[in-house]
Design an enzyme around this catalytic site. Sequence first.
Site: not given
Ligand code: OAD
Length: 262
Positions: A115, A137, A211, A253
């Site tokens: 977001v 989102h 994740s 990334a």
């Molecule tokens: P998460 O916080 O669940 O996952 C983040 C992922 O990024 C993890 O798997 C980390 O291992 C990975 N990560 C960390 N550092 C990184 C880097 N430098 N490069 C690449 N990857 C890296 O985030 P989302 O999957 O986006 O909802 O979470 C999904 C939703 O849950 C979000 O959109 C949010 C949250 O509640 C809303 O805001 C509506």
Amino acid sequence: MSQENLDATADQPDDHGLARARELVNAAAHVLVFTGAGMSAECGIPTFRGAGGLWNRFRAEDLATPTAFARDPRLVWEWYGWRRGLVTSSRPGRAHAAVAERAARGGLTVVTQNVDGLHERSARDRGVPPHHTIALHGSLFRTRCTDCGNVEWDESTVDSSGEETLPRCELCGSLLRPDIVWFGEALDPELLERAFRSAREADVCIVVGTSARVEPAASIPRVTRAGGRAVIEINPESTSVSSRERLAFRGGAEDWLPRLLE
Ligand code: OAD
Ligand code: ZN
């Protein structure tokens, strides 16, 4: 391209794996880049889960649900105001730039759970039309009226010192809320349809920094995979996506995306 034809293994990404992944991306007419919070981690924006994740320190039930907002709108606005401030003082990174540069050449769609608007900012700087990013989102920089539903862009600093200072609708005077999809709420059906269409049409889906724990977004790579197309993951940690993919690059990334897309 079926999974059996891919060469790298999930835990041993090597030069050959990178070359294979680049070949797939270069040959693709449609590339889908599907991103989560890790996409912006190196820009100084915390993720939700994993090390340093926001949901380790804060409870989603208190901050990111309609019930939480009804109970304590000031607290919820304080949280979103803080996050808006974090993003305002950061900028898109090398990974966003790599995606936007490929988008400018055509044939790339971004579906993001983020977001923060960093994909959009990076794309705008390169003259890429806004529809190339599907933000499932919502946005930290949009408000929605709790009464009349009016949606506006809003980049201002939020004054959450009291309930009376919270942002109000310019049309009807009712309380505004962040235009973000909270837990328990439905995603915009039109955006969701566009996202799943991109997943079906993609020749390759690059999954970055998610994740993959929040549905329905988490199903997007599965749709590309179900069509027999390649899925490539970039994430320092293993996820439910990587357990199925042989082209999983372990790391940040900013390290991997520019190499994959250049
Ligand atoms: P998460 O916080 O669940 O996952 C983040 C992922 O990024 C993890 O798997 C980390 O291992 C990975 N990560 C960390 N550092 C990184 C880097 N430098 N490069 C690449 N990857 C890296 O985030 P989302 O999957 O986006 O909802 O979470 C999904 C939703 O849950 C979000 O959109 C949010 C949250 O509640 C809303 O805001 C509506
Ligand atoms: Zn209103």
